[in-house]
Scaffold this motif. Structure first.
Motif, PDB file in Angstrom:
ATOM      1  N   GLU A  44     -69.868  43.672 -56.264  1.00  0.00           N
ATOM      2  CA  GLU A  44     -69.341  43.830 -54.913  1.00  0.00           C
ATOM      3  C   GLU A  44     -68.564  42.603 -54.444  1.00  0.00           C
ATOM      4  OE1 GLU A  44     -72.451  44.257 -55.807  1.00  0.00           O
ATOM      5  OE2 GLU A  44     -73.004  46.341 -55.380  1.00  0.00           O
ATOM      6  N   ARG A  45     -68.916  41.431 -54.952  1.00  0.00           N
ATOM      7  CA  ARG A  45     -68.353  40.193 -54.429  1.00  0.00           C
ATOM      8  C   ARG A  45     -67.126  39.687 -55.179  1.00  0.00           C
ATOM      9  NH1 ARG A  45     -68.114  38.521 -50.374  1.00  0.00           N
ATOM     10  NH2 ARG A  45     -68.250  36.297 -50.919  1.00  0.00           N
ATOM     11  N   LEU A  46     -66.908  40.147 -56.413  1.00  0.00           N
ATOM     12  CA  LEU A  46     -65.872  39.522 -57.235  1.00  0.00           C
ATOM     13  C   LEU A  46     -64.473  39.641 -56.641  1.00  0.00           C
ATOM     14  CD1 LEU A  46     -64.849  38.080 -59.689  1.00  0.00           C
ATOM     15  CD2 LEU A  46     -64.916  40.219 -60.959  1.00  0.00           C
ATOM     16  N   VAL A  47     -64.005  40.851 -56.397  1.00  0.00           N
ATOM     17  CA  VAL A  47     -62.625  41.014 -55.915  1.00  0.00           C
ATOM     18  C   VAL A  47     -62.421  40.375 -54.545  1.00  0.00           C
ATOM     19  CG1 VAL A  47     -60.857  42.691 -55.249  1.00  0.00           C
ATOM     20  CG2 VAL A  47     -62.192  43.055 -57.341  1.00  0.00           C
ATOM     21  N   PRO A  48     -63.335  40.560 -53.578  1.00  0.00           N
ATOM     22  CA  PRO A  48     -63.144  39.853 -52.298  1.00  0.00           C
ATOM     23  C   PRO A  48     -63.112  38.335 -52.464  1.00  0.00           C
ATOM     24  CG  PRO A  48     -64.747  41.612 -52.033  1.00  0.00           C
ATOM     25  CD  PRO A  48     -64.471  41.502 -53.505  1.00  0.00           C
ATOM     26  N   THR A  49     -63.885  37.808 -53.428  1.00  0.00           N
ATOM     27  CA  THR A  49     -63.878  36.364 -53.649  1.00  0.00           C
ATOM     28  C   THR A  49     -62.556  35.912 -54.249  1.00  0.00           C
ATOM     29  OG1 THR A  49     -66.284  36.369 -53.956  1.00  0.00           O
ATOM     30  CG2 THR A  49     -65.089  34.448 -54.748  1.00  0.00           C
ATOM     31  N   VAL A  50     -62.012  36.685 -55.191  1.00  0.00           N
ATOM     32  CA  VAL A  50     -60.694  36.357 -55.745  1.00  0.00           C
ATOM     33  C   VAL A  50     -59.652  36.357 -54.633  1.00  0.00           C
ATOM     34  CG1 VAL A  50     -58.851  37.117 -57.291  1.00  0.00           C
ATOM     35  CG2 VAL A  50     -61.238  37.230 -58.050  1.00  0.00           C
ATOM     36  N   ASP A  51     -59.697  37.375 -53.773  1.00  0.00           N
ATOM     37  CA  ASP A  51     -58.757  37.440 -52.647  1.00  0.00           C
ATOM     38  C   ASP A  51     -58.875  36.196 -51.766  1.00  0.00           C
ATOM     39  OD1 ASP A  51     -57.918  39.925 -53.514  1.00  0.00           O
ATOM     40  OD2 ASP A  51     -59.143  41.042 -52.081  1.00  0.00           O
ATOM     41  N   ALA A  52     -60.127  35.797 -51.491  1.00  0.00           N
ATOM     42  CA  ALA A  52     -60.359  34.648 -50.606  1.00  0.00           C
ATOM     43  C   ALA A  52     -59.882  33.347 -51.245  1.00  0.00           C
ATOM     44  CB  ALA A  52     -61.845  34.555 -50.262  1.00  0.00           C
ATOM     45  N   VAL A  53     -60.107  33.183 -52.546  1.00  0.00           N
ATOM     46  CA  VAL A  53     -59.679  31.969 -53.243  1.00  0.00           C
ATOM     47  C   VAL A  53     -58.151  31.871 -53.258  1.00  0.00           C
ATOM     48  CG1 VAL A  53     -59.530  30.917 -55.532  1.00  0.00           C
ATOM     49  CG2 VAL A  53     -61.746  31.656 -54.638  1.00  0.00           C
ATOM     50  N   LEU A  54     -57.468  32.976 -53.529  1.00  0.00           N
ATOM     51  CA  LEU A  54     -56.011  32.977 -53.501  1.00  0.00           C
ATOM     52  C   LEU A  54     -55.491  32.640 -52.109  1.00  0.00           C
ATOM     53  CD1 LEU A  54     -55.266  36.114 -55.709  1.00  0.00           C
ATOM     54  CD2 LEU A  54     -54.656  33.760 -56.258  1.00  0.00           C
ATOM     55  N   ALA A  55     -56.116  33.232 -51.084  1.00  0.00           N
ATOM     56  CA  ALA A  55     -55.679  32.966 -49.716  1.00  0.00           C
ATOM     57  C   ALA A  55     -55.884  31.507 -49.340  1.00  0.00           C
ATOM     58  CB  ALA A  55     -56.440  33.876 -48.749  1.00  0.00           C
ATOM     59  N   GLU A  56     -57.026  30.934 -49.763  1.00  0.00           N
ATOM     60  CA  GLU A  56     -57.296  29.523 -49.462  1.00  0.00           C
ATOM     61  C   GLU A  56     -56.240  28.614 -50.086  1.00  0.00           C
ATOM     62  OE1 GLU A  56     -60.695  26.112 -50.433  1.00  0.00           O
ATOM     63  OE2 GLU A  56     -61.211  28.252 -50.594  1.00  0.00           O
TER      64      GLU A  56
END
Length: 224
Positions: A44-56
């Motif tokens: 559940e966390r992988l794709v949202p975390t990738v999105d967040a890291v790219l945004a950061e």
């Protein structure tokens, strides 16, 4: 080269964005953003975390040049999440995906003549690998903590809850979770990407159910 690094082989969900500079010289690596989160919800966390890291980092998927993913050793479900996602990203973006041994990634973070990396394999077992001068000389393998065939190392990397179960002597005991920079260092970014090979090291927990005997009330096919 902008590299997305992913690992789901341990209790940590590891995602990071690493800039290797104008080439693949890892001495110039810069971690632009990363997340190392202890969780059981890798899926559940992988794709949202990738999105967040790219945004950061102020980047998008289209900026990526390559992907590095940890291929274990680890549990079947955890490895499948990271490796399947990395493959999907790579295919969608048309960029290479490089698989690395997760323990190799951790070993690159430790500067010592000899190192043993151990992680939780559950079922009262550990996954382990032994390194001398930065090179893997044994493993990865899975066994009981007391059965690791290594007597002494300079550094033992093992989760705290398992440390007292290992009989390996060490000058220093720590835990080096796989991190984005370690994953990138363990990868050969100059090589062509190859099919990802998971290091399960043992059969998955799920098994096919045993076939049920046919009910005597059902007619034989030859009787129809």
């Amino acid at each position: 080269m902008l590299v997305l690094a992913i690992d789901t082989a341990t209790a940590q969900l590891v995602v990071g964005l690493v800039d290797t500079g104008t080439d693949t010289d890892t001495d110039t690596d810069t971690v632009l953003a990363e997340s190392v989160e202890t969780t059981r919800a890798h899926n559940e966390r992988l794709v949202p975390t990738v999105d967040a890291v790219l945004a950061e980092a102020g980047r998008t998927y289209g900026d990526l040049d390559a992907i590095v993913v940890g291929c274990g050793p680890g549990p079947f479900t955890g490895l499948r999440v990271g490796m399947a996602s990395a493959s999907a990203f790579g295919q969608a973006l048309g960029i290479p995906v490089h698989g690395v041994v997760t323990h190799d990634a951790s070993s690159t973070l430790i500067d010592a003549p000899s190192t043993l990396i151990a992680t939780d394999a559950r079922r009262r077992e550990v996954y382990w690998a032994h390194y001398v001068d930065g090179e893997r000389v044994a493993g990865p393998e899975v066994c009981a903590p007391s059965a690791i065939p290594v007597e002494e190392v300079d550094v033992l990397s093992v989760p705290e809850h398992l440390a007292d179960q290992l009989t390996v002597r060490a000058r220093e005991v720590t835990y080096a979770a796989p991190r984005p920079e370690g994953l990138v260092r363990a990868a050969d970014l100059n090589s062509a990407s190859a099919p990802l090979v998971p290091h399960y090291l043992r059969r998955p927990d799920a098994v096919e159910p045993a076939p049920k005997p046919k009910s005597p009330a059902l007619p034989d096919v030859h009787e129809i």
